[in-house]
Every structure is written in structure tokens, then in C-alpha cells.
Design a protein around this motif. Structure first.
Motif, mmCIF file in Angstrom:
data_model
loop_
_atom_site.group_PDB
_atom_site.id
_atom_site.type_symbol
_atom_site.label_atom_id
_atom_site.label_comp_id
_atom_site.label_asym_id
_atom_site.label_seq_id
_atom_site.Cartn_x
_atom_site.Cartn_y
_atom_site.Cartn_z
ATOM 1 N N TYR A 33 -8.374 -1.905 -2.233
ATOM 2 C CA TYR A 33 -8.028 -0.948 -1.175
ATOM 3 C C TYR A 33 -8.774 -1.268 0.118
ATOM 4 O O TYR A 33 -8.169 -1.330 1.194
ATOM 5 C CB TYR A 33 -8.327 0.479 -1.623
ATOM 6 N N SER A 34 -10.076 -1.490 0.021
ATOM 7 C CA SER A 34 -10.850 -1.739 1.247
ATOM 8 C C SER A 34 -10.503 -3.096 1.860
ATOM 9 O O SER A 34 -10.434 -3.225 3.084
ATOM 10 C CB SER A 34 -12.345 -1.649 0.967
ATOM 11 N N ASP A 35 -10.248 -4.092 1.047
ATOM 12 C CA ASP A 35 -9.886 -5.411 1.560
ATOM 13 C C ASP A 35 -8.490 -5.389 2.176
ATOM 14 O O ASP A 35 -8.250 -6.023 3.201
ATOM 15 C CB ASP A 35 -9.963 -6.452 0.449
ATOM 16 N N ALA A 36 -7.576 -4.656 1.562
ATOM 17 C CA ALA A 36 -6.208 -4.587 2.078
ATOM 18 C C ALA A 36 -6.137 -3.853 3.404
ATOM 19 O O ALA A 36 -5.244 -4.109 4.208
ATOM 20 C CB ALA A 36 -5.290 -3.915 1.052
ATOM 21 N N GLN A 37 -7.061 -2.957 3.662
ATOM 22 C CA GLN A 37 -7.086 -2.287 4.961
ATOM 23 C C GLN A 37 -7.361 -3.272 6.089
ATOM 24 O O GLN A 37 -6.880 -3.095 7.198
ATOM 25 C CB GLN A 37 -8.153 -1.190 4.972
ATOM 26 N N HIS A 38 -8.123 -4.300 5.806
ATOM 27 C CA HIS A 38 -8.507 -5.260 6.842
ATOM 28 C C HIS A 38 -7.667 -6.532 6.848
ATOM 29 O O HIS A 38 -7.467 -7.129 7.895
ATOM 30 C CB HIS A 38 -9.981 -5.654 6.674
ATOM 31 N N SER A 40 -4.428 -7.160 5.184
ATOM 32 C CA SER A 40 -3.060 -7.146 4.691
ATOM 33 C C SER A 40 -2.158 -6.388 5.655
ATOM 34 O O SER A 40 -2.586 -5.430 6.290
ATOM 35 C CB SER A 40 -3.006 -6.488 3.310
ATOM 36 N N ASP A 41 -0.908 -6.851 5.740
ATOM 37 C CA ASP A 41 0.085 -6.135 6.532
ATOM 38 C C ASP A 41 0.724 -4.993 5.748
ATOM 39 O O ASP A 41 1.254 -4.067 6.325
ATOM 40 C CB ASP A 41 1.195 -7.088 6.991
ATOM 41 N N PRO A 43 0.742 -1.673 3.131
ATOM 42 C CA PRO A 43 -0.158 -0.511 3.007
ATOM 43 C C PRO A 43 -1.196 -0.702 1.902
ATOM 44 O O PRO A 43 -0.868 -1.126 0.790
ATOM 45 C CB PRO A 43 0.791 0.642 2.664
ATOM 46 N N ALA A 44 -2.429 -0.399 2.221
ATOM 47 C CA ALA A 44 -3.525 -0.561 1.265
ATOM 48 C C ALA A 44 -3.351 0.372 0.073
ATOM 49 O O ALA A 44 -3.710 0.026 -1.057
ATOM 50 C CB ALA A 44 -4.861 -0.296 1.953
ATOM 51 N N PHE A 45 -2.791 1.551 0.304
ATOM 52 C CA PHE A 45 -2.596 2.513 -0.783
ATOM 53 C C PHE A 45 -1.665 1.953 -1.858
ATOM 54 O O PHE A 45 -1.897 2.160 -3.055
ATOM 55 C CB PHE A 45 -2.042 3.819 -0.214
ATOM 56 N N ARG A 67 -2.860 -10.782 0.662
ATOM 57 C CA ARG A 67 -3.786 -11.117 1.746
ATOM 58 C C ARG A 67 -3.126 -12.027 2.763
ATOM 59 O O ARG A 67 -2.432 -12.965 2.408
ATOM 60 C CB ARG A 67 -5.015 -11.819 1.193
#
Length: 70
Positions: A33-38, A40-41, A43-45, A67
Motif C-alpha cells: 500500500y505505501s509503495d503503491a502510493q508513491h 504506481s499509477d 490505486p494503492a487500495f 510498479r
């Protein structure tokens, strides 16, 4: 006496192994979740949900597909 109850060291071993697996699964979810917020295009959820339902497969899929290459 129920045959499903484990006594002695075997019950404690299963408890510790289960607890460790739960901690690893929660760690995978939080990290994705935290890595996908930064990075990834998508949604991190949604990536966190994938990791919740399939922790190891979700981690592999996120590393391969989720990623962005920075």
C-alpha cells in the motif's frame, strides 16, 4: 476431550507459526500500500486488496505489474 484441541508444545508451535504468518501478511499489505502510493499509477487500495486475498501472489504481481519503472 475434543480431538481438535492441541496440548503441549504442538499447540504453542502452531500458534507461533500462525502469528508469524499473520504478521508477515500484514507487513506485505502495508508495504504494498505505501509503495503503491508513491510508485504506481493504479490505486494503492486495490493493490492492498490483492495482497490481502493472495499475499505472496499479490506481492509477485505487484512487483511485476504494479510498479512504474523510475
Amino acid at each position: 476431550m475434543s480431538p481438535f484441541l492441541l496440548q503441549g508444545g504442538a499447540g504453542a508451535l502452531f500458534f507461533v507459526v500462525g502469528l508469524l504468518m499473520l504478521i508477515v501478511q500484514l507487513g506485505i499489505i502495508v508495504w504494498i500500500y505505501s509503495d503503491a502510493q508513491h510508485r504506481s499509477d493504479q490505486p494503492a487500495f486495490l493493490w492492498a486488496l490483492v495482497a490481502f486475498f493472495a499475499p505472496l501472489l499479490g506481492l509477485v504481481l505487484y512487483m511485476l505489474l504494479g510498479r512504474n519503472q523510475y
